[in-house]
Design an enzyme around this catalytic site. Structure first.
Site, PDB file in Angstrom:
ATOM      1  N   LYS A  94       0.872  -1.170   0.000  1.00  0.00           N
ATOM      2  CA  LYS A  94       0.000   0.000   0.000  1.00  0.00           C
ATOM      3  C   LYS A  94       0.910   1.221   0.000  1.00  0.00           C
ATOM      4  CE  LYS A  94      -4.543   0.787   0.622  1.00  0.00           C
ATOM      5  NZ  LYS A  94      -5.708   0.034   0.204  1.00  0.00           N
ATOM      6  N   GLY A 194     -23.519   3.932   5.378  1.00  0.00           N
ATOM      7  CA  GLY A 194     -22.610   4.486   4.366  1.00  0.00           C
ATOM      8  C   GLY A 194     -23.073   4.053   2.991  1.00  0.00           C
ATOM      9  N   VAL A 195     -23.758   4.980   2.287  1.00  0.00           N
ATOM     10  CA  VAL A 195     -24.293   4.607   0.973  1.00  0.00           C
ATOM     11  C   VAL A 195     -23.529   5.366  -0.115  1.00  0.00           C
ATOM     12  CG1 VAL A 195     -26.535   3.687   1.624  1.00  0.00           C
ATOM     13  CG2 VAL A 195     -26.260   6.167   1.450  1.00  0.00           C
ATOM     14  N   GLY A 196     -22.231   5.147  -0.122  1.00  0.00           N
ATOM     15  CA  GLY A 196     -21.373   5.740  -1.153  1.00  0.00           C
ATOM     16  C   GLY A 196     -21.285   4.808  -2.349  1.00  0.00           C
ATOM     17  N   HIS A 197     -20.098   4.734  -2.946  1.00  0.00           N
ATOM     18  CA  HIS A 197     -19.913   3.930  -4.163  1.00  0.00           C
ATOM     19  C   HIS A 197     -20.303   2.470  -3.959  1.00  0.00           C
ATOM     20  CE1 HIS A 197     -17.144   7.351  -5.062  1.00  0.00           C
ATOM     21  NE2 HIS A 197     -17.732   7.207  -6.231  1.00  0.00           N
ATOM     22  N   VAL A 198     -19.809   1.877  -2.877  1.00  0.00           N
ATOM     23  CA  VAL A 198     -20.102   0.461  -2.635  1.00  0.00           C
ATOM     24  C   VAL A 198     -21.500   0.306  -2.040  1.00  0.00           C
ATOM     25  CG1 VAL A 198     -19.404  -1.617  -1.393  1.00  0.00           C
ATOM     26  CG2 VAL A 198     -17.653  -0.035  -2.227  1.00  0.00           C
TER      27      VAL A 198
HETATM   28  P1  NAD Z   1     -17.373   6.271  -0.444  1.00  0.00           P
HETATM   29  O1  NAD Z   1     -16.513   7.370   0.053  1.00  0.00           O
HETATM   30  O2  NAD Z   1     -17.899   6.306  -1.822  1.00  0.00           O
HETATM   31  O3  NAD Z   1     -18.637   6.082   0.524  1.00  0.00           O
HETATM   32  C1  NAD Z   1     -18.581   6.192   1.903  1.00  0.00           C
HETATM   33  C2  NAD Z   1     -19.917   6.748   2.375  1.00  0.00           C
HETATM   34  O4  NAD Z   1     -19.908   6.745   3.798  1.00  0.00           O
HETATM   35  C3  NAD Z   1     -20.192   8.169   1.931  1.00  0.00           C
HETATM   36  O5  NAD Z   1     -21.485   8.281   1.387  1.00  0.00           O
HETATM   37  C4  NAD Z   1     -20.047   8.983   3.226  1.00  0.00           C
HETATM   38  O6  NAD Z   1     -20.874  10.123   3.256  1.00  0.00           O
HETATM   39  C5  NAD Z   1     -20.468   7.965   4.250  1.00  0.00           C
HETATM   40  N1  NAD Z   1     -19.995   8.242   5.601  1.00  0.00           N
HETATM   41  C6  NAD Z   1     -18.832   8.824   5.988  1.00  0.00           C
HETATM   42  N2  NAD Z   1     -18.799   8.928   7.327  1.00  0.00           N
HETATM   43  C7  NAD Z   1     -19.951   8.387   7.788  1.00  0.00           C
HETATM   44  C8  NAD Z   1     -20.503   8.198   9.084  1.00  0.00           C
HETATM   45  N3  NAD Z   1     -19.869   8.596  10.173  1.00  0.00           N
HETATM   46  N4  NAD Z   1     -21.715   7.600   9.172  1.00  0.00           N
HETATM   47  C9  NAD Z   1     -22.385   7.199   8.079  1.00  0.00           C
HETATM   48  N5  NAD Z   1     -21.920   7.364   6.831  1.00  0.00           N
HETATM   49  C10 NAD Z   1     -20.725   7.957   6.694  1.00  0.00           C
HETATM   50  O7  NAD Z   1     -16.523   4.925  -0.180  1.00  0.00           O
HETATM   51  P2  NAD Z   1     -16.730   3.513  -0.871  1.00  0.00           P
HETATM   52  O8  NAD Z   1     -15.821   3.410  -2.044  1.00  0.00           O
HETATM   53  O9  NAD Z   1     -18.185   3.233  -1.021  1.00  0.00           O
HETATM   54  O10 NAD Z   1     -16.124   2.554   0.253  1.00  0.00           O
HETATM   55  C11 NAD Z   1     -16.839   2.298   1.439  1.00  0.00           C
HETATM   56  C12 NAD Z   1     -15.957   1.491   2.393  1.00  0.00           C
HETATM   57  O11 NAD Z   1     -15.559   0.279   1.789  1.00  0.00           O
HETATM   58  C13 NAD Z   1     -14.653   2.213   2.763  1.00  0.00           C
HETATM   59  O12 NAD Z   1     -14.332   1.881   4.096  1.00  0.00           O
HETATM   60  C14 NAD Z   1     -13.627   1.585   1.831  1.00  0.00           C
HETATM   61  O13 NAD Z   1     -12.323   1.616   2.391  1.00  0.00           O
HETATM   62  C15 NAD Z   1     -14.145   0.159   1.749  1.00  0.00           C
HETATM   63  N6  NAD Z   1     -13.754  -0.528   0.512  1.00  0.00           N
HETATM   64  C16 NAD Z   1     -14.110  -0.005  -0.689  1.00  0.00           C
HETATM   65  C17 NAD Z   1     -13.739  -0.677  -1.861  1.00  0.00           C
HETATM   66  C18 NAD Z   1     -14.131  -0.155  -3.212  1.00  0.00           C
HETATM   67  O14 NAD Z   1     -14.020  -0.903  -4.199  1.00  0.00           O
HETATM   68  N7  NAD Z   1     -14.617   1.071  -3.316  1.00  0.00           N
HETATM   69  C19 NAD Z   1     -13.010  -1.888  -1.788  1.00  0.00           C
HETATM   70  C20 NAD Z   1     -12.686  -2.398  -0.530  1.00  0.00           C
HETATM   71  C21 NAD Z   1     -13.060  -1.706   0.619  1.00  0.00           C
END
Ligand code: NAD
Length: 367
Positions: A94, A194-198
């Site tokens: 990393k 957490g309803v972001g990308h994943v």
């Molecule tokens: P993202 O940034 O798109 O989404 C995260 C979401 O969480 C956002 O909507 C944000 O507003 C919300 N959030 C932040 N703080 C919060 C809180 N205190 N309470 C509730 N919601 C909150 O990230 P992502 O790409 O969807 O990834 C989500 C998690 O999965 C991260 O921890 C990331 O490390 C892990 N992850 C992601 C991937 C990937 O392919 N994107 C792969 C492995 C692990």
């Protein structure tokens, strides 16, 4: 003389490098600095027994260099076990870049970072992480081939998040099979934090399966958009940990499973995408087990993203990506069985199986 005294006193106080809490048999740590572009980065190579160390680059405004070092050490170790348990021929690595991705990231800085990656001759292969975009990886690609997560039109595998969500969905279904005797999530109450990308794609899979989906986020606009699109039920942040749900899916932050939260959980399954969900791997893994909560290890079920970028190295396509990701279902079931048979937590089981794979490869190499 005075400096000798200071030096010996300091040596007694702390071992500044290998004495770091997060230093855990790491093979190599590379500190990269370039005054012209303002680059300050650390590349952590934890283990390369199974293959080159692959893991994303995170750009973050760390409060201190110690914090950055600690982060890269923890994250690179996590990548070793994630790839090993997923059956990929990759090691764990990393990188972190110290700085604000919104104001300090420039193409010159990314190219200079790419040159440092290149200097490792493929021992470390980078990808996207927090603070990085596909376009940044395209910039790194200008100076080194040792980068994944580049744009699809440049031969990359594209956005990993939907694949990660699919893997989490598979891990959750396996946990449901183990805990409820049936992998269907129809009518199950599932909270996605957490309803972001994943998180959003996970909500989509769950909705299609007929689950009753609850959502929580700090972003009000996203919550409202998902409520309208999927008919999901919004929970306030103070309702999250004691929510009356069957499954809790942490998809925002790490360390949400801790002394304060575990006792509150009504959910019988924890399965989500966030990295490092257990604040303390051993203690909190055990607390979940003691409470009869089935925990699907985060680094196992969120491996869809690494499967996606691995495709760029191995040259396999979407079909194989989905097949490998679907297999997270079987691996998760194996981990639950191993945990039960060996009286350890699922997190420990996953680590042990991953470590066995690394040890076996080491032995084979010695023959
Ligand atoms: P993202 O940034 O798109 O989404 C995260 C979401 O969480 C956002 O909507 C944000 O507003 C919300 N959030 C932040 N703080 C919060 C809180 N205190 N309470 C509730 N919601 C909150 O990230 P992502 O790409 O969807 O990834 C989500 C998690 O999965 C991260 O921890 C990331 O490390 C892990 N992850 C992601 C991937 C990937 O392919 N994107 C792969 C492995 C692990």
């Amino acid at each position: 003389m005075v400096s000798d005294v200071i030096a010996s006193a300091e040596i007694k106080k702390v071992d500044p490098v290998f004495g770091q809490l997060s230093f855990n048999d790491h093979e190599q740590v590379v500190f990269c600095q370039d005054k012209d572009t303002g680059l300050k980065a650390i590349i952590g190579i934890h283990n390369t027994v199974l293959g080159p160390a692959l893991g994303g680059t995170r750009m973050w405004n760390y409060a201190s260099e110690w914090e950055a070092l600690n982060d890269v050490l923890r994250l690179s170790r996590g990548m070793t076990y994630k790839s090993a348990i997923t059956g990929l021929n990759l090691g764990g690595g990393k990188a972190v870049i110290i700085g604000d991705a919104r104001t300090q990231k420039t193409p010159e800085l990314m190219r200079r970072f790419g040159e440092f990656v290149h200097s490792l001759s493929g021992k470390y292969i980078t990808a996207e992480d927090v603070g990085m975009e596909t376009s940044d990886m395209d910039t790194v690609r200008e100076v080194t081939p040792f980068v994944t997560g580049i744009s699809e039109d440049k031969g990359g595998a594209g956005n990993p998040s939907p694949i990660t969500a699919y893997g989490v969905f598979m891990g959750m279904k396996a946990a449901a099979r183990y805990q409820f005797g049936d992998d269907s999530l129809e009518d199950k109450k599932v909270l996605v934090q957490g309803v972001g990308h994943v998180g959003e794609t996970l909500v989509e899979y769950l909705t299609n399966e007929g689950a009753r989906v609850f959502i929580s986020d700090i972003n009000e606009a996203r919550l409202e958009a998902l409520r309208l699109k999927y008919n999901a039920i919004i929970l306030e942040s103070n309702q999250v940990y004691n929510a009356d749900v069957d499954i809790y899916a942490p998809c925002a932050l790490g360390a949400t499973l801790n002394d304060d939260t575990i006792g509150l959980l009504k959910a019988k399954i924890v399965a989500g995408a966030a990295n490092n969900q257990l604040a303390d791997e051993l203690r909190h893994g055990q607390m979940l087990k003691d409470r009869g909560i089935a925990y699907a290890p985060d680094f196992l079920i969120n491996a869809g993203g690494i499967i996606n970028v691995y495709a760029e190295l191995e040259g396999y396509g979407k079909h194989e990506i989905m097949r490998k990701t679907e297999n997270i279902f079987n691996t998760t079931l194996d981990i639950f069985a191993h945990s039960e048979n060996n009286g350890c937590t699922t997190h420990q089981s996953a680590l042990r199986i991953a470590q066995e794979r690394i040890d076996n490869r080491k032995m084979e190499a010695k023959k």
